[in-house]
Design an enzyme around this catalytic site. Structure first.
Site, PDB file in Angstrom:
ATOM      1  N   ARG A  86     -16.984  14.481 -34.348  1.00 33.09           N
ATOM      2  CA  ARG A  86     -16.482  15.684 -33.670  1.00 33.09           C
ATOM      3  C   ARG A  86     -17.127  16.872 -34.370  1.00 33.09           C
ATOM      4  O   ARG A  86     -16.528  17.499 -35.218  1.00 33.09           O
ATOM      5  CB  ARG A  86     -14.948  15.768 -33.780  1.00 33.09           C
TER       6      ARG A  86
ATOM      7  N   PHE B  62     -23.671  13.202 -26.999  1.00 29.37           N
ATOM      8  CA  PHE B  62     -22.894  12.421 -27.968  1.00 29.37           C
ATOM      9  C   PHE B  62     -22.549  11.033 -27.446  1.00 29.37           C
ATOM     10  O   PHE B  62     -22.302  10.119 -28.224  1.00 29.37           O
ATOM     11  CB  PHE B  62     -21.623  13.162 -28.393  1.00 29.37           C
TER      12      PHE B  62
ATOM     13  N   TYR C  28       0.838  -1.204   0.000  1.00 28.21           N
ATOM     14  CA  TYR C  28       0.000   0.000   0.000  1.00 28.21           C
ATOM     15  C   TYR C  28       0.873   1.254   0.000  1.00 28.21           C
ATOM     16  O   TYR C  28       0.663   2.172  -0.782  1.00 28.21           O
ATOM     17  CB  TYR C  28      -0.913  -0.022   1.234  1.00 28.21           C
TER      18      TYR C  28
ATOM     19  N   LYS D 110      -2.739   7.323 -22.905  1.00 27.35           N
ATOM     20  CA  LYS D 110      -2.140   7.668 -24.198  1.00 27.35           C
ATOM     21  C   LYS D 110      -0.617   7.610 -24.090  1.00 27.35           C
ATOM     22  O   LYS D 110      -0.002   6.732 -24.658  1.00 27.35           O
ATOM     23  CB  LYS D 110      -2.604   9.058 -24.628  1.00 27.35           C
TER      24      LYS D 110
ATOM     25  N   PHE E 291      -9.112  21.044 -24.064  1.00 26.87           N
ATOM     26  CA  PHE E 291      -9.607  19.683 -24.217  1.00 26.87           C
ATOM     27  C   PHE E 291     -10.848  19.603 -23.327  1.00 26.87           C
ATOM     28  O   PHE E 291     -10.939  20.315 -22.332  1.00 26.87           O
ATOM     29  CB  PHE E 291      -8.541  18.657 -23.799  1.00 26.87           C
ATOM     30  N   THR E 292     -11.810  18.755 -23.703  1.00 27.54           N
ATOM     31  CA  THR E 292     -13.112  18.730 -22.995  1.00 27.54           C
ATOM     32  C   THR E 292     -12.943  18.687 -21.477  1.00 27.54           C
ATOM     33  O   THR E 292     -13.455  19.553 -20.766  1.00 27.54           O
ATOM     34  CB  THR E 292     -13.929  17.495 -23.439  1.00 27.54           C
TER      35      THR E 292
ATOM     36  N   ASP F  94       0.192  19.822 -20.599  1.00 29.13           N
ATOM     37  CA  ASP F  94      -0.557  18.566 -20.759  1.00 29.13           C
ATOM     38  C   ASP F  94       0.178  17.714 -21.793  1.00 29.13           C
ATOM     39  O   ASP F  94       0.122  17.977 -22.997  1.00 29.13           O
ATOM     40  CB  ASP F  94      -1.991  18.874 -21.220  1.00 29.13           C
TER      41      ASP F  94
HETATM   42  C1  LIG Z   1      -7.347  12.059 -23.156  1.00 25.62           C
HETATM   43  C2  LIG Z   1      -6.829  13.378 -22.779  1.00 25.62           C
HETATM   44  C3  LIG Z   1      -7.005  13.886 -21.486  1.00 25.62           C
HETATM   45  C4  LIG Z   1      -7.798  13.149 -20.427  1.00 25.62           C
HETATM   46  O1  LIG Z   1      -7.215  11.939 -20.095  1.00 25.62           O
HETATM   47  P1  LIG Z   1      -8.103  10.698 -19.570  1.00 25.62           P
HETATM   48  O2  LIG Z   1      -7.071   9.689 -19.191  1.00 25.62           O
HETATM   49  O3  LIG Z   1      -8.999  10.275 -20.670  1.00 25.62           O
HETATM   50  O4  LIG Z   1      -8.869  11.184 -18.393  1.00 25.62           O
HETATM   51  C5  LIG Z   1      -6.458  15.123 -21.203  1.00 25.62           C
HETATM   52  N1  LIG Z   1      -5.799  15.823 -22.150  1.00 25.62           N
HETATM   53  C6  LIG Z   1      -5.619  15.383 -23.388  1.00 25.62           C
HETATM   54  C7  LIG Z   1      -4.881  16.195 -24.383  1.00 25.62           C
HETATM   55  C8  LIG Z   1      -6.129  14.137 -23.765  1.00 25.62           C
HETATM   56  O5  LIG Z   1      -5.960  13.709 -25.024  1.00 25.62           O
END
Ligand SMILES: *Cc1c(COP(=O)(O)O)cnc(C)c1O
Length: 482
Positions: free
Chosen positions: A389, A455, A80, A266, A132-133, A223
């Site tokens: 999109r 969506f 842990y 990613k 980003f969303t 990011d």
């Molecule tokens: C996918 C993504 C996120 C969010 O990451 P999650 O692991 O899906 O929560 C943030 N910024 C960018 C540029 C992304 O492509």
């Protein structure tokens, strides 16, 4: 990945890996595709994977893992607190990004939650190259506002600008002057801008942003979720970086930032999220939020097996063959489609191939969800699942009117090292067929329209019998072929 010239003239991106674990795919006949898209309410999110041949919905959590990653997952230390696995991740982050404080979170948006809670106050502003969303939602929920300062070429559909993800630094300086530095929570730079076609930013631009931020004492949050693709573009498109290694470019980027975070769904080809910084003050601000929302500091909501995989995946990302695979496959697909007249976003970026639905289907109005209609048609034509999109991804205003998206795109994501070139060629062929038969494609209308995030869950139906006609034309042209 290298570009290899064939004796007979063709030039292709050659896979520099071999496939050692496979997953069976099924390509169902067009009649089944016609039924499946109706069952899914013409929403590609709602298709069952058994009906999908090429899943190009996203690159999130679906990149291929390597033999070394899978082997590392068996070594994970499950304690842990004080997990040896976490120590490996810290060492790797320190080695690549030169940041000594490392905070884990379960995915990218969880990092955004923590960073926004720590730094965004009501009335503050977060300038970004592009939103980003989830990053925008976390700023807004904490009372902040987002200002997008992308260069003008950034949102041009076709362009030959090599770095459409760059920020307009003149606008950044003016914005800080206008509001005062104390109103700026932080400047957020997204590498490989997700929502505008995975378009990269340059190292020179980041250096310029750093200069502006230093002048006003503002911090930079970077990011790095789509960093892998951006590293390839910096190496191949930015002359000053052509002799640098991927590792050197990564370090040069990191040294210009204060806080880095990423979705390891990613970057690193696993699942999870990481925040890192050299600022003790920033670290202490965020640390308690990690324990509150994610878990103890040595796992942060992630499985330790995934942490092992991230540590190895990051190391493997420092390899030019690895970072170039996605962009080169995407470039191949974009160029082959463009040759056949299909309207695509240029120059090719990272993440995937983006089709411009408004030019593909000029006769389908945005009221009938041009991009969603095209995404459904692409599925019908080839069992290929892309992501809408466009206007369907927007929300209605308070009066219930549609807010039309600036661009109507269908994104065909290219998960890294997952597809072979013959699969990509197949996708090109079916989309080219669809383009030649575009007059048959019609629009969609909602049958079930959720108020929030429509969506994801919304269902639509064709406004006419166009889908059955398209399927019949497919049979006529392809005979018995799937
Ligand atoms: C996918 C993504 C996120 C969010 O990451 P999650 O692991 O899906 O929560 C943030 N910024 C960018 C540029 C992304 O492509």
């Amino acid at each position: 990945m290298s570009i290899v010239n064939f004796y007979q003239g063709e030039s292709i991106p050659l896979e520099l890996h071999k496939v050692r674990i496979v997953q069976k795919l099924s390509l169902v006949p067009v009649e089944r595709r016609l039924a499946a898209i109706a069952e899914a309410g013409n929403n590609t999110f709602l298709l069952k994977n058994n009906d999908v041949f090429l899943d190009m919905l996203t690159d999130s959590g679906v990149n291929a893992m390597s033999d070394r990653q899978l082997a590392a997952m068996m070594e994970a230390d499950d304690s842990y607190a004080g997990s040896a696995t976490f120590t490996k991740l810290e060492a790797r982050i320190n080695d690549i990004f030169g940041k000594k404080y490392v905070l884990p979170a379960h995915q990218g948006r969880a990092c955004e939650n923590i960073i926004s809670q720590a730094f965004v106050r009501p009335g503050t502003i977060v300038p970004m190259n592009y939103h980003f969303t989830t990053s925008k939602a976390h700023v807004v929920i904490n009372g902040g506002a987002v200002e997008e300062l992308i260069i003008d070429e950034g949102t041009a559909v076709t362009s030959d600008h090599p770095f459409k993800g760059n920020m307009d630094t003149g606008k950044l300086a003016a914005l800080i002057e206008q509001h005062g530095a104390d109103k700026i929570a932080f400047v957020r730079i997204e590498t490989g801008t997700n929502l505008i076609g995975g378009q990269p930013h340059s190292l020179a631009n980041l250096r310029e942003i750093r200069r502006v931020c230093d002048r006003y004492g503002v911090i930079i949050v970077f990011d790095a979720s789509l960093l892998a693709d951006n590293l390839h573009f910096i190496k191949t498109r930015e002359p000053e970086c052509k002799d640098m290694t991927i590792r050197q470019i990564s370090r040069a980027i990191a040294d210009l930032t204060d806080i880095i975070y990423f979705s390891a769904r990613k970057l690193g080809c696993a699942r999870g999220g990481v925040i890192c910084t050299n600022s003790e003050e920033a670290y202490l601000k965020m640390r308690e939020l990690v324990t509150l929302y994610e878990g103890f500091l040595t796992y942060g909501g992630m499985s330790v097996r995934e942490i092992e995989a991230i540590a190895v995946g990051l190391d493997e990302t420092m390899d030019e063959d690895m970072v170039s695979q996605g962009p080169q496959f995407i470039a191949f697909m974009v160029e082959e489609l463009a040759k056949r007249g299909v309207p695509v976003i240029t120059p090719p970026g990272g993440l995937g191939c983006h089709i411009d639905a408004r030019r593909f289907l000029p006769h389908v109005p945005q009221q009938q969800y041009t991009a969603a209609a095209l995404a459904a048609a692409v599925y019908l034509a080839g069992g290929i699942r892309g992501m809408e999109r466009g206007t369907m991804s927007e929300a209605r205003d308070e009066q219930g009117n549609e807010t039309f998206a600036k661009m109507e795109l269908v994104r065909l994501a290219m998960p890294r090292r997952v597809f072979t070139l013959s699969q990509v060629k197949y996708a090109v062929d079916r989309i080219a067929w669809l383009y030649d038969n575009r007059a048959l494609v019609g629009g969609l209308a909602f049958t079930e329209e959720p108020k929030l995030l429509r969506f994801f869950f919304g269902k639509l139906a064709p406004v006419s019998g166009w889908q059955a006609e398209l399927a019949a034309k497919f049979r006529q042209d392809f005979g018995e072929s799937l």
